[in-house]
Motif scaffolding. Structure first.
Motif, mmCIF file in Angstrom:
data_model
loop_
_atom_site.group_PDB
_atom_site.id
_atom_site.type_symbol
_atom_site.label_atom_id
_atom_site.label_comp_id
_atom_site.label_asym_id
_atom_site.label_seq_id
_atom_site.Cartn_x
_atom_site.Cartn_y
_atom_site.Cartn_z
ATOM 1 N N TYR A 41 28.416 -28.579 40.000
ATOM 2 C CA TYR A 41 28.702 -29.703 40.873
ATOM 3 C C TYR A 41 30.130 -29.626 41.388
ATOM 4 N N GLY A 42 30.365 -30.242 42.528
ATOM 5 C CA GLY A 42 31.694 -30.228 43.123
ATOM 6 C C GLY A 42 32.732 -30.900 42.246
ATOM 7 N N GLU A 43 32.367 -31.962 41.586
ATOM 8 C CA GLU A 43 33.289 -32.720 40.742
ATOM 9 C C GLU A 43 32.849 -32.585 39.290
ATOM 10 N N THR A 44 33.661 -31.938 38.464
ATOM 11 C CA THR A 44 33.258 -31.721 37.076
ATOM 12 C C THR A 44 34.170 -32.445 36.095
ATOM 13 N N LYS A 45 34.776 -33.543 36.517
ATOM 14 C CA LYS A 45 35.676 -34.269 35.616
ATOM 15 C C LYS A 45 34.946 -34.805 34.390
ATOM 16 N N GLU A 46 33.734 -35.319 34.596
ATOM 17 C CA GLU A 46 32.973 -35.860 33.477
ATOM 18 C C GLU A 46 31.504 -35.521 33.655
ATOM 19 N N LEU A 47 31.018 -34.615 32.841
ATOM 20 C CA LEU A 47 29.622 -34.190 32.912
ATOM 21 C C LEU A 47 28.858 -34.737 31.721
ATOM 22 N N PHE A 48 27.600 -35.097 31.945
ATOM 23 C CA PHE A 48 26.754 -35.505 30.834
ATOM 24 C C PHE A 48 26.365 -34.260 30.064
ATOM 25 N N GLY A 49 26.580 -34.272 28.765
ATOM 26 C CA GLY A 49 26.261 -33.119 27.947
ATOM 27 C C GLY A 49 25.026 -33.323 27.087
ATOM 28 N N GLY A 50 24.631 -34.558 26.914
ATOM 29 C CA GLY A 50 23.468 -34.867 26.098
ATOM 30 C C GLY A 50 23.396 -36.359 25.867
ATOM 31 N N PHE A 51 22.382 -36.782 25.121
ATOM 32 C CA PHE A 51 22.224 -38.214 24.894
ATOM 33 C C PHE A 51 21.451 -38.483 23.617
ATOM 34 N N TRP A 52 21.616 -39.696 23.139
ATOM 35 C CA TRP A 52 20.798 -40.258 22.073
ATOM 36 C C TRP A 52 20.242 -41.575 22.591
ATOM 37 N N ILE A 53 19.019 -41.893 22.248
ATOM 38 C CA ILE A 53 18.497 -43.237 22.478
ATOM 39 C C ILE A 53 18.264 -43.836 21.105
ATOM 40 N N LEU A 54 18.906 -44.975 20.866
ATOM 41 C CA LEU A 54 18.835 -45.643 19.574
ATOM 42 C C LEU A 54 18.151 -46.991 19.729
ATOM 43 N N ASN A 55 17.373 -47.363 18.741
ATOM 44 C CA ASN A 55 16.760 -48.681 18.697
ATOM 45 C C ASN A 55 17.519 -49.474 17.644
ATOM 46 N N VAL A 56 18.464 -50.290 18.110
ATOM 47 C CA VAL A 56 19.348 -51.041 17.223
ATOM 48 C C VAL A 56 19.339 -52.518 17.606
ATOM 49 N N ALA A 57 19.950 -53.338 16.785
ATOM 50 C CA ALA A 57 19.915 -54.787 16.988
ATOM 51 C C ALA A 57 20.871 -55.281 18.070
ATOM 52 N N SER A 58 21.940 -54.508 18.339
ATOM 53 C CA SER A 58 22.950 -55.013 19.262
ATOM 54 C C SER A 58 23.772 -53.876 19.854
ATOM 55 N N GLN A 59 24.526 -54.233 20.886
ATOM 56 C CA GLN A 59 25.449 -53.260 21.481
ATOM 57 C C GLN A 59 26.519 -52.870 20.462
ATOM 58 N N GLU A 60 26.922 -53.816 19.650
ATOM 59 C CA GLU A 60 27.935 -53.536 18.633
ATOM 60 C C GLU A 60 27.458 -52.463 17.653
ATOM 61 N N GLU A 61 26.180 -52.515 17.296
ATOM 62 C CA GLU A 61 25.644 -51.492 16.392
ATOM 63 C C GLU A 61 25.602 -50.131 17.086
ATOM 64 N N ALA A 62 25.250 -50.121 18.374
ATOM 65 C CA ALA A 62 25.256 -48.866 19.132
ATOM 66 C C ALA A 62 26.666 -48.285 19.193
ATOM 67 N N VAL A 63 27.653 -49.142 19.388
ATOM 68 C CA VAL A 63 29.052 -48.699 19.410
ATOM 69 C C VAL A 63 29.448 -48.123 18.052
ATOM 70 N N ALA A 64 29.024 -48.761 16.989
ATOM 71 C CA ALA A 64 29.350 -48.264 15.645
ATOM 72 C C ALA A 64 28.801 -46.863 15.437
ATOM 73 N N TRP A 65 27.579 -46.611 15.889
ATOM 74 C CA TRP A 65 27.006 -45.272 15.773
ATOM 75 C C TRP A 65 27.767 -44.289 16.659
ATOM 76 N N ALA A 66 28.111 -44.692 17.876
ATOM 77 C CA ALA A 66 28.835 -43.803 18.790
ATOM 78 C C ALA A 66 30.185 -43.393 18.209
ATOM 79 N N ARG A 67 30.818 -44.291 17.513
ATOM 80 C CA ARG A 67 32.113 -43.970 16.895
ATOM 81 C C ARG A 67 31.985 -42.886 15.830
ATOM 82 N N ARG A 68 30.813 -42.736 15.272
ATOM 83 C CA ARG A 68 30.586 -41.739 14.220
ATOM 84 C C ARG A 68 30.085 -40.401 14.769
#
Length: 139
Positions: free
Chosen positions: A71-98
């Motif tokens: 791509y012309g702009e490569t400052k931030e590329l998606f490298g992969g993903f996880w889909i989590l089934n959690v109770a809240s955004q805060e829980e998703a953030v906690a997992w992302a921090r790990r």
């Protein structure tokens, strides 16, 4: 609720991992994924190919234009993903921090995945999608 953790990497991120043994990367990701599985929150997780074989479909003109990667702009590329089934955004953030391999320049974007139940249930296309999901065991 489902949340998608989108791993975004920069050129600097890729440079930082050029000399990291691939087995070490797999080990680190495997341990993290195993934690997600044991916690019962992992729905899906995938890595993405490098940009070179990818394409972009640009809808800014009447006829969509397809261009080859990288791509012309490569400052931030998606490298992969996880889909989590959690109770809240805060829980998703906690997992992302790990998450492993969140080296300098890396970011994780966290977005809630909307549910078909949030759509107008009397819409014919939503009804068709619900039928397809039921037929394929996705509901």
């Amino acid at each position: 609720m489902k949340y998608m953790l989108i791993m975004r990497a920069t050129d600097e991120t890729f440079e930082n991992f050029e000399n990291v043994d691939f087995d070490e990367i797999i080990e680190s990701m495997g341990r993290f994924n195993d934690e997600l599985i044991r916690a019962g929150v992992l729905v899906a997780a995938e890595g993405l190919d490098p940009t070179q074989p990818g394409v972009v479909v640009d809808y800014s003109s009447e006829v969509p234009v397809v261009t080859d990667g990288p791509y012309g702009e490569t400052k931030e590329l998606f490298g992969g993903f996880w889909i989590l089934n959690v109770a809240s955004q805060e829980e998703a953030v906690a997992w992302a921090r790990r998450a492993p391999l969140a080296g300098k320049g890396s970011k994780a974007e966290i977005r809630r995945v909307t549910s078909i139940d949030e759509m107008p249930q009397d819409n014919e296309w939503i009804k068709k999608e619900r039928e397809w999901r039921e037929a394929t065991g996705q509901l």
